[in-house]
Design a protein around this motif. Structure first.
Motif, PDB file in Angstrom:
ATOM      1  N   ASN A 127      31.013  45.332  37.437  1.00 45.70           N
ATOM      2  CA  ASN A 127      32.114  45.915  36.666  1.00 45.70           C
ATOM      3  C   ASN A 127      31.642  46.553  35.360  1.00 45.70           C
ATOM      4  OD1 ASN A 127      31.575  43.790  34.923  1.00 45.70           O
ATOM      5  ND2 ASN A 127      33.439  42.654  35.406  1.00 45.70           N
ATOM      6  N   GLY A 128      30.314  46.566  35.144  1.00 46.49           N
ATOM      7  CA  GLY A 128      29.764  47.218  33.961  1.00 46.49           C
ATOM      8  C   GLY A 128      29.413  46.288  32.814  1.00 46.49           C
ATOM      9  N   LYS A 129      29.850  45.039  32.877  1.00 43.54           N
ATOM     10  CA  LYS A 129      29.556  44.089  31.804  1.00 43.54           C
ATOM     11  C   LYS A 129      28.115  43.612  31.874  1.00 43.54           C
ATOM     12  CE  LYS A 129      34.230  42.222  31.201  1.00 43.54           C
ATOM     13  NZ  LYS A 129      35.054  40.986  31.229  1.00 43.54           N
ATOM     14  N   ILE A 130      27.552  43.312  30.724  1.00 44.88           N
ATOM     15  CA  ILE A 130      26.202  42.779  30.629  1.00 44.88           C
ATOM     16  C   ILE A 130      26.279  41.421  29.945  1.00 44.88           C
ATOM     17  CG2 ILE A 130      23.863  43.110  29.762  1.00 44.88           C
ATOM     18  CD1 ILE A 130      24.413  46.107  29.720  1.00 44.88           C
ATOM     19  N   LEU A 131      25.775  40.385  30.604  1.00 45.00           N
ATOM     20  CA  LEU A 131      25.791  39.036  30.073  1.00 45.00           C
ATOM     21  C   LEU A 131      24.374  38.617  29.733  1.00 45.00           C
ATOM     22  CD1 LEU A 131      28.099  37.449  32.816  1.00 45.00           C
ATOM     23  CD2 LEU A 131      28.811  38.596  30.704  1.00 45.00           C
ATOM     24  N   LYS A 132      24.208  37.987  28.572  1.00 41.71           N
ATOM     25  CA  LYS A 132      22.887  37.524  28.170  1.00 41.71           C
ATOM     26  C   LYS A 132      22.962  36.074  27.733  1.00 41.71           C
ATOM     27  CE  LYS A 132      21.142  42.037  26.732  1.00 41.71           C
ATOM     28  NZ  LYS A 132      20.444  42.806  25.681  1.00 41.71           N
ATOM     29  N   GLY A 133      21.939  35.297  28.117  1.00 44.02           N
ATOM     30  CA  GLY A 133      21.920  33.910  27.698  1.00 44.02           C
ATOM     31  C   GLY A 133      21.144  33.021  28.645  1.00 44.02           C
ATOM     32  N   LYS A 134      21.366  31.710  28.501  1.00 46.64           N
ATOM     33  CA  LYS A 134      20.721  30.722  29.358  1.00 46.64           C
ATOM     34  C   LYS A 134      21.325  30.790  30.749  1.00 46.64           C
ATOM     35  CE  LYS A 134      19.554  25.803  29.560  1.00 46.64           C
ATOM     36  NZ  LYS A 134      19.685  24.492  28.868  1.00 46.64           N
ATOM     37  N   MET A 135      20.477  30.789  31.786  1.00 43.70           N
ATOM     38  CA  MET A 135      20.963  31.024  33.132  1.00 43.70           C
ATOM     39  C   MET A 135      20.297  30.106  34.136  1.00 43.70           C
ATOM     40  SD  MET A 135      20.256  34.311  35.510  1.00 43.70           S
ATOM     41  CE  MET A 135      18.620  33.609  35.736  1.00 43.70           C
ATOM     42  N   ARG A 136      21.062  29.742  35.130  1.00 48.43           N
ATOM     43  CA  ARG A 136      20.560  29.005  36.300  1.00 48.43           C
ATOM     44  C   ARG A 136      20.944  29.826  37.525  1.00 48.43           C
ATOM     45  NH1 ARG A 136      19.177  23.579  37.455  1.00 48.43           N
ATOM     46  NH2 ARG A 136      19.562  22.989  39.631  1.00 48.43           N
ATOM     47  N   MET A 137      19.947  30.367  38.218  1.00 46.89           N
ATOM     48  CA  MET A 137      20.201  31.309  39.303  1.00 46.89           C
ATOM     49  C   MET A 137      19.774  30.712  40.631  1.00 46.89           C
ATOM     50  SD  MET A 137      18.972  35.316  39.545  1.00 46.89           S
ATOM     51  CE  MET A 137      17.271  34.930  39.120  1.00 46.89           C
ATOM     52  N   GLY A 138      20.680  30.754  41.614  1.00 45.89           N
ATOM     53  CA  GLY A 138      20.390  30.267  42.955  1.00 45.89           C
ATOM     54  C   GLY A 138      20.574  31.357  43.984  1.00 45.89           C
ATOM     55  N   LEU A 139      20.557  30.998  45.257  1.00 44.36           N
ATOM     56  CA  LEU A 139      20.597  31.996  46.318  1.00 44.36           C
ATOM     57  C   LEU A 139      21.903  32.773  46.381  1.00 44.36           C
ATOM     58  CD1 LEU A 139      18.823  30.249  49.314  1.00 44.36           C
ATOM     59  CD2 LEU A 139      18.040  32.197  47.993  1.00 44.36           C
ATOM     60  N   LYS A 140      23.027  32.109  46.163  1.00 47.09           N
ATOM     61  CA  LYS A 140      24.315  32.769  46.375  1.00 47.09           C
ATOM     62  C   LYS A 140      25.020  33.190  45.096  1.00 47.09           C
ATOM     63  CE  LYS A 140      25.167  30.479  50.772  1.00 47.09           C
ATOM     64  NZ  LYS A 140      26.115  29.687  51.592  1.00 47.09           N
ATOM     65  N   GLY A 141      24.527  32.747  43.958  1.00 43.93           N
ATOM     66  CA  GLY A 141      25.162  33.092  42.699  1.00 43.93           C
ATOM     67  C   GLY A 141      24.445  32.432  41.542  1.00 43.93           C
ATOM     68  N   LEU A 142      25.065  32.507  40.365  1.00 38.35           N
ATOM     69  CA  LEU A 142      24.406  31.936  39.194  1.00 38.35           C
ATOM     70  C   LEU A 142      25.417  31.391  38.203  1.00 38.35           C
ATOM     71  CD1 LEU A 142      24.860  34.138  36.687  1.00 38.35           C
ATOM     72  CD2 LEU A 142      23.085  35.370  37.915  1.00 38.35           C
ATOM     73  N   ARG A 143      24.894  30.598  37.275  1.00 41.58           N
ATOM     74  CA  ARG A 143      25.676  30.105  36.153  1.00 41.58           C
ATOM     75  C   ARG A 143      24.997  30.590  34.879  1.00 41.58           C
ATOM     76  NH1 ARG A 143      26.161  24.027  35.978  1.00 41.58           N
ATOM     77  NH2 ARG A 143      23.965  24.102  36.519  1.00 41.58           N
ATOM     78  N   ILE A 144      25.781  31.067  33.924  1.00 41.78           N
ATOM     79  CA  ILE A 144      25.190  31.575  32.692  1.00 41.78           C
ATOM     80  C   ILE A 144      26.047  31.185  31.489  1.00 41.78           C
ATOM     81  CG2 ILE A 144      26.345  33.824  32.936  1.00 41.78           C
ATOM     82  CD1 ILE A 144      23.813  35.050  31.582  1.00 41.78           C
ATOM     83  N   LYS A 145      25.375  30.871  30.381  1.00 42.44           N
ATOM     84  CA  LYS A 145      26.052  30.632  29.108  1.00 42.44           C
ATOM     85  C   LYS A 145      25.974  31.917  28.294  1.00 42.44           C
ATOM     86  CE  LYS A 145      25.233  25.648  28.588  1.00 42.44           C
ATOM     87  NZ  LYS A 145      24.578  24.603  27.751  1.00 42.44           N
ATOM     88  N   HIS A 146      27.060  32.655  28.246  1.00 43.94           N
ATOM     89  CA  HIS A 146      27.123  33.916  27.511  1.00 43.94           C
ATOM     90  C   HIS A 146      28.194  33.794  26.431  1.00 43.94           C
ATOM     91  CE1 HIS A 146      27.234  38.202  26.661  1.00 43.94           C
ATOM     92  NE2 HIS A 146      28.530  38.201  26.895  1.00 43.94           N
TER      93      HIS A 146
END
Length: 199
Positions: free
Chosen positions: A34-53
């Motif tokens: 959608n054009g947004k850019i998120l930056k921060g601590k991230m945990r990335m797996g096969l199907k998706g990720l979690r991020i603190k932005h």
């Protein structure tokens, strides 16, 4: 050429380090569709990720929402994408995490790792201590990638898959058949296609 060597070194590291299929970093840039850019601590797996932005809590994003993920290291930015894999009858598998190995104007090459689990004979499953590597290629006019190489023993391999995928380039097919390009140097075959073959 230096960056390509660094990428391949990271590729080897990634193949062993992502046995659990998870990458954790304190410094990631996530580009959403959608054009947004998120930056921060991230945990990335096969199907998706979690991020603190801009938050103390993790927020979950699925692969289908993500355009790409960039992880900087000292000398290079490593790019990962979530793309669907094609199966029989045109069905799509869930979005999977892949690392971009090569990106040209005509073709791209991705690496996808699958963790290995085996039975110990007593009905309990455990890790074998490794992972299978699958290489996928996709031309710019294709919607989904095609598996052209694998470290998995039962897979047909590049010797059979390569000529089928690159059948529109006779010179490359000849080089695969005479073992100029093998499963050990698939990236060279892809670069040859990018630079020498006409679609």
């Amino acid at each position: 050429m230096k960056n390509l060597k660094l990428l391949l070194l990271f590729f080897i590291f990634f193949s062993t380090a992502t046995f659990s299929q998870v990458i954790i970093t304190n410094n990631a840039s996530v580009f959403l569709k959608n054009g947004k850019i998120l930056k921060g601590k991230m945990r990335m797996g096969l199907k998706g990720l979690r991020i603190k932005h801009n938050s103390k809590k993790f927020k979950v994003y699925l692969g289908k929402e993500i355009d790409s993920v960039h992880i900087p290291t000292e000398n290079i930015i490593h790019k990962f994408v979530y793309i669907p894999l094609k199966f029989k009858k045109g069905k799509y598998k869930d979005y999977k995490l892949m690392q971009t190995i090569f990106k040209g104007d005509k073709i791209r090459l991705y690496n996808y790792n699958e963790a290995v689990f085996m039975s110990n004979g007593f009905g309990v499953y455990g890790m074998t201590g490794g992972s299978f590597t699958f290489l996928y290629a996709i031309r710019t006019n294709e919607k989904t990638p095609t598996r052209i190489g694998s470290s998995f023993g039962l897979h047909k391999g590049f010797k059979k898959e390569g000529p089928k995928y690159f059948k529109n380039c006779k010179e490359l097919v000849s080089r695969i058949n005479n073992k100029t390009y093998t499963k050990e140097n698939i990236i060279d075959a892809v670069i040859f296609y990018e630079n020498k073959c006409n679609e």
